[in-house]
Scaffold this active site. Structure first.
Site, PDB file in Angstrom:
ATOM      1  N   GLY A  38       0.850  -1.179   0.000  1.00 25.07           N
ATOM      2  CA  GLY A  38       0.000   0.000   0.000  1.00 25.07           C
ATOM      3  C   GLY A  38       0.888   1.231   0.000  1.00 25.07           C
ATOM      4  O   GLY A  38       2.030   1.192   0.461  1.00 25.07           O
ATOM      5  N   THR A  39       0.367   2.318  -0.521  1.00 25.39           N
ATOM      6  CA  THR A  39       1.233   3.486  -0.693  1.00 25.39           C
ATOM      7  C   THR A  39       0.808   4.683   0.148  1.00 25.39           C
ATOM      8  O   THR A  39       1.122   4.732   1.316  1.00 25.39           O
ATOM      9  CB  THR A  39       1.356   3.847  -2.183  1.00 25.39           C
ATOM     10  OG1 THR A  39       0.052   3.885  -2.767  1.00 25.39           O
ATOM     11  CG2 THR A  39       2.162   2.806  -2.926  1.00 25.39           C
ATOM     12  N   THR A  40       0.052   5.641  -0.370  1.00 23.08           N
ATOM     13  CA  THR A  40      -0.010   6.955   0.266  1.00 23.08           C
ATOM     14  C   THR A  40      -1.272   7.179   1.108  1.00 23.08           C
ATOM     15  O   THR A  40      -2.391   6.988   0.623  1.00 23.08           O
ATOM     16  CB  THR A  40       0.098   8.054  -0.802  1.00 23.08           C
ATOM     17  OG1 THR A  40       1.240   7.781  -1.622  1.00 23.08           O
ATOM     18  CG2 THR A  40       0.248   9.414  -0.165  1.00 23.08           C
ATOM     19  N   LYS A  71      -7.236   1.160   2.239  1.00 26.64           N
ATOM     20  CA  LYS A  71      -6.084   1.362   3.127  1.00 26.64           C
ATOM     21  C   LYS A  71      -6.422   2.138   4.386  1.00 26.64           C
ATOM     22  O   LYS A  71      -5.558   2.334   5.229  1.00 26.64           O
ATOM     23  CB  LYS A  71      -4.982   2.123   2.376  1.00 26.64           C
ATOM     24  CG  LYS A  71      -4.541   1.493   1.075  1.00 26.64           C
ATOM     25  CD  LYS A  71      -3.508   2.355   0.384  1.00 26.64           C
ATOM     26  CE  LYS A  71      -3.259   1.893  -1.030  1.00 26.64           C
ATOM     27  NZ  LYS A  71      -2.341   2.788  -1.748  1.00 26.64           N
TER      28      LYS A  71
END
Length: 266
Positions: A38-40, A71
């Site tokens: 997962g990123t931002t 997320k």
């Protein structure tokens, strides 16, 4: 249960330690590129609460592993946690954290304080340090409304479980540098809830503009950021229809000004 023990994770650690993600044996080597990441995640406080938003992209190396991953999750009625890092482990950690808070409330008859929640999450991250050293790191962002302090609060972490309280706004993940830069220009102390939501969505758009691992609003598939608002009345996930309307408005304005709104010089 041992008398006085209110930690579900400690109880499981004694009774069935193999159920904890941090206790599972992992082969030697670096596994960081083998699992989706997962990123931002971004969060910002406003007068009367706090907002957290996350993009929907998960990556595996240079591949987009998933376009609509969630997320951002409610931790309890007044707090929310966003995940960055190894997606599978992060989701397990969030579930364990949710169970920890619910378990504490049932055993003690009261909710854990905001600082107590932040400390419990730090302990779960610290327990994952062995996996983090093999590339399977989880670095969440935690936020909520503190009923005692009567304000929204944001906490960030490092892979060792270090806990840091942030002021006004913060971001984690691969696009966090660009998202924080965007929020530095857009953020104001007198934001209301609608303005705070627009600011974090703008920040995610700016992050996606410069970071390939961050996904911006997907207009063709109608996939938009997950946004949670937490106020003294509790937390809620904004319906996709509301988020899509805000994103559509923002993108329409970007057609005239691709780099987004300008901040005043003074």
């Amino acid at each position: 249960m041992t008398p006085g023990t209110s930690s579900f994770a400690d109880f499981i650690g004694v009774q069935a330690p193999d159920l904890l993600p941090s206790r599972r044996a992992v082969p030697a080597g670096n596994a960081g590129d083998l699992a989706p990441h997962g990123t931002t995640i971004v969060a910002a406080t406003f007068a009367g609460g706090v907002v957290m938003a996350g993009d929907r992209r998960a990556t595996m190396g240079n591949i987009i592993a998933q376009r609509d991953i969630q997320k951002v999750f409610p931790a309890d009625e007044f707090s929310v946690v966003g995940i960055a890092g190894t997606a599978g482990l992060a989701v397990e950690m969030v579930r364990l954290f949710q169970t920890e808070l619910e378990h504490y409330e049932k055993i003690e008859g009261t909710t854990l304080s905001m600082d107590g929640k932040a400390n419990r999450l730090a302990a779960l991250i610290r327990a994952n340090l062995g996996l983090a050293m093999q590339g399977l790191a989880v670095v969440p962002l935690f936020a909520g409304f503190d009923l005692e302090a009567d304000q929204g609060r944001i906490f960030s972490y490092d892979v060792t479980g270090g806990r840091y309280e942030e002021t006004a706004f913060h971001s984690v993940g691969s696009g966090s540098l660009f998202a924080r830069g965007s929020l530095k220009k857009l953020y104001r102390d007198d934001f209301d809830a609608d303005e705070a939501v627009m600011a974090v969505i703008q920040a995610l758009y700016d992050a996606a503009d410069d970071d390939s691992a961050t996904g911006g609003p997907d207009l063709t598939r109608r996939i938009f950021p997950v946004v949670h608002l937490i106020t003294p009345d509790g937390g809620r996930r904004m319906p996709d229809e509301e988020v899509s309307a805000i994103a559509d408005r923002m993108i329409a304005s970007r057609m005239q000004r691709p780099d987004g709104p300008a901040a005043p010089l003074t």
